[in-house]
Write a protein that holds these residues in place. Sequence first.
Motif, mmCIF file in Angstrom:
data_model
loop_
_atom_site.group_PDB
_atom_site.id
_atom_site.type_symbol
_atom_site.label_atom_id
_atom_site.label_comp_id
_atom_site.label_asym_id
_atom_site.label_seq_id
_atom_site.Cartn_x
_atom_site.Cartn_y
_atom_site.Cartn_z
ATOM 1 N N UNK A 63 -31.762 -6.080 -11.008
ATOM 2 C CA UNK A 63 -31.664 -4.477 -10.315
ATOM 3 C C UNK A 63 -31.611 -3.370 -11.075
ATOM 4 N N UNK A 64 -32.401 -3.376 -12.062
ATOM 5 C CA UNK A 64 -32.675 -2.702 -12.707
ATOM 6 C C UNK A 64 -34.189 -2.131 -12.920
ATOM 7 N N UNK A 65 -35.085 -2.846 -12.276
ATOM 8 C CA UNK A 65 -36.562 -2.584 -12.069
ATOM 9 C C UNK A 65 -36.653 -1.850 -10.995
ATOM 10 N N UNK A 74 -36.579 7.080 -24.096
ATOM 11 C CA UNK A 74 -35.322 5.853 -24.320
ATOM 12 C C UNK A 74 -34.948 5.543 -23.222
ATOM 13 N N UNK A 75 -35.106 4.526 -21.744
ATOM 14 C CA UNK A 75 -34.380 4.486 -21.002
ATOM 15 C C UNK A 75 -33.138 3.113 -21.301
ATOM 16 N N UNK A 76 -33.730 1.981 -22.263
ATOM 17 C CA UNK A 76 -32.609 1.385 -23.242
ATOM 18 C C UNK A 76 -33.113 1.032 -24.248
ATOM 19 N N UNK A 77 -32.140 0.537 -25.178
ATOM 20 C CA UNK A 77 -31.874 -0.263 -26.085
ATOM 21 C C UNK A 77 -31.037 -0.521 -27.033
ATOM 22 N N UNK A 127 -45.359 -3.379 -19.927
ATOM 23 C CA UNK A 127 -44.160 -3.919 -19.340
ATOM 24 C C UNK A 127 -44.137 -3.592 -18.010
ATOM 25 N N UNK A 128 -43.393 -4.107 -17.300
ATOM 26 C CA UNK A 128 -43.881 -4.160 -15.496
ATOM 27 C C UNK A 128 -42.582 -3.965 -14.800
ATOM 28 N N UNK A 166 -34.550 -4.378 -29.625
ATOM 29 C CA UNK A 166 -35.755 -3.858 -28.530
ATOM 30 C C UNK A 166 -35.853 -2.293 -28.341
ATOM 31 N N UNK A 167 -35.744 -1.967 -27.321
ATOM 32 C CA UNK A 167 -36.407 0.157 -26.987
ATOM 33 C C UNK A 167 -37.031 -0.378 -26.005
ATOM 34 N N UNK A 168 -36.914 0.328 -24.391
ATOM 35 C CA UNK A 168 -37.605 -0.094 -23.524
ATOM 36 C C UNK A 168 -38.213 1.309 -23.388
ATOM 37 N N UNK A 169 -38.943 1.879 -22.976
ATOM 38 C CA UNK A 169 -39.062 3.452 -23.134
ATOM 39 C C UNK A 169 -40.224 3.749 -22.613
ATOM 40 N N UNK A 170 -39.880 4.487 -21.352
ATOM 41 C CA UNK A 170 -41.537 5.588 -20.944
ATOM 42 C C UNK A 170 -41.712 6.493 -21.453
#
Length: 98
Positions: A92-94, A37-40, A86-87, A52-56
């Motif tokens: 700044x987070x990219x 979980x990179x951010x949620x 998502x790409x 929204x959850x950004x998952x690796x």
Amino acid sequence: MPVYAVTYTYTDDSTGRDAHRPAHKEFLGALAEQGINLCSGPFAAGEAPGALLVIRAANKQTALAATDNDPFRVQGLVSDVSAREWTPVLGPLAAQLS
């Protein structure tokens, strides 16, 4: 490893979410400690209830499976969950997410 935008649509049961929020946050915190979980976070007031959850993860199925044991999902508080690869390209987070 790819990054996925996982979206939750919540049910109307805000009382249930309130009751299970501590366990939900603990679960997602553990995923963060594992680098999954990179951010949620939830969508803001005034938006349709959800998060929204950004998952690796290696693939879409693994991204979705990472949330299978989320107390919100286990308790039936999420009516729909979806994942889209998502790409991150700009901002700044990219660099951190790529």
